[in-house]
Design an enzyme around this catalytic site. Structure first.
Site, short mmCIF file in Angstrom:
data_model
loop_
_atom_site.label_atom_id
_atom_site.label_comp_id
_atom_site.label_asym_id
_atom_site.label_seq_id
_atom_site.Cartn_x
_atom_site.Cartn_y
_atom_site.Cartn_z
CD GLU A 93 2.34 0.29 -12.79
OE1 GLU A 93 2.11 0.00 -11.76
OE2 GLU A 93 2.02 0.74 -13.70
CE LYS B 99 2.22 0.93 -17.64
NZ LYS B 99 0.86 1.30 -17.37
CE LYS C 200 -1.70 -0.50 -11.25
NZ LYS C 200 -0.64 0.37 -12.05
CD GLU D 37 -5.87 2.67 -9.63
OE1 GLU D 37 -4.60 2.44 -9.59
OE2 GLU D 37 -6.63 2.53 -10.56
CG ASN E 130 -5.39 6.03 -12.48
OD1 ASN E 130 -5.06 6.56 -13.34
ND2 ASN E 130 -5.09 4.45 -12.67
CD GLU F 56 -2.58 4.84 -8.32
OE1 GLU F 56 -2.70 4.45 -7.15
OE2 GLU F 56 -3.18 4.40 -9.24
CB SER F 57 -2.01 7.99 -14.75
OG SER F 57 -2.22 6.62 -14.33
#
Length: 270
Positions: free
Chosen positions: A64, A66, A126, A175, A196, A226-227
């Site tokens: 990612e 960001k 995203k 998601e 997530n 994710e995360s």
């Protein structure tokens, strides 16, 4: 739905209204359809890229890009999406995820364009999609895939947005955060199912979120965790559970060279 998500979605409705007053729906739709035949913008196959890496025995990493988040502020001041994209690609990323939300994550469509132009791997837009306009907008800016957040959409919206994405040759990552959202997400055609690990209400992160939902996921779905993937032990725990696709960003964004950090986390396992 958390208060922050409610605020973000309210902002998105306003954002879409303003954007469509400047570039009407029929124009953005034409731009999206035209991109399918435009050199350099043709879809690259987001899911195929992940599956290729996994078939080779590697992790399928969606890296990612960001700049900031609403809860943690700015991750890096020297933010160069093209440079980061090249570093990610060189160090083994299967795909990219680029934040395009401006108000909460300091992202932009231009960041996605810059990142995609600098590399050859597919790119996910995203963002928080609330209207079909944004799906066409994603393809017009060159996205190879979109994110659908089950917590933000009803069943009819998810099916509609997925259908538009597939018409435009984009892949879809749906998601979820819990069992109820998972049940709804499984109604979609996409094989790409993101879990997530961040609780939308408390913002606490637990890898058990992914592990606890695995028993309810059919074998024709590709789970993307994710995360919260921060260490090689985290990666091993997931791969031992047959989870081989990862979306990671925050762990890399704070490092001097995000791509080197990616390589150390996923590919220098000794």
């Amino acid at each position: 739905m958390s208060d922050i998500l409610k605020r973000i979605l309210a902002t998105k409705f306003d954002e879409v209204s303003k954007a469509s007053s400047q570039i009407p729906m029929h124009t953005i739709r034409s731009d999206a359809e035209a991109s399918l035949g435009e050199s350099g913008l043709q879809p690259r196959g987001f899911i195929a890229s992940i599956e290729k890496r996994i078939a080779a025995g590697d992790a399928g990493v969606i890296a990612e890009i960001k700049k900031a988040s609403p809860s943690k502020g700015i991750f890096r001041e020297d933010f160069d999406p093209a440079k980061i994209a090249v570093s990610y690609e060189k160090n083994g990323a299967a795909c990219l995820s680029v934040l395009t939300d401006k108000d909460y994550f300091q992202g932009s469509a231009q960041y996605l364009r810059q990142a995609r132009h600098a590399c050859k791997i597919p790119v996910l837009r995203k963002d928080f999609l609330v209207d079909p306009y944004q799906v066409y907008e994603a393809r017009a800016m060159g996205a190879d895939a979109i994110l659908l957040i089950a917590a933000a959409l009803d069943d009819a919206q998810m099916k509609d947005f997925e259908s538009i994405a597939h018409e435009l040759k984009m892949d879809v990552l749906v998601e979820v955060h819990d069992a109820q959202e998972l049940e709804r997400a499984l109604l979609l055609d996409t094989p790409l199912l993101g879990i997530n690990n961040r609780n939308l209400r408390t913002f606490e992160v637990s890898l058990e979120t992914t592990l606890s939902l695995l028993k309810d996921i059919p074998g024709n779905k590709r789970v993307v965790t994710e995360s919260g993937i921060l260490t090689q032990d985290d990666v091993k725990k997931m791969r031992d559970a047959n989870v081989h696709a990862f979306l990671v960003g925050e762990a890399f964004m704070r490092q001097d060279d995000p791509g080197t950090s990616l390589k150390e986390l996923f590919f220098n396992l000794g």
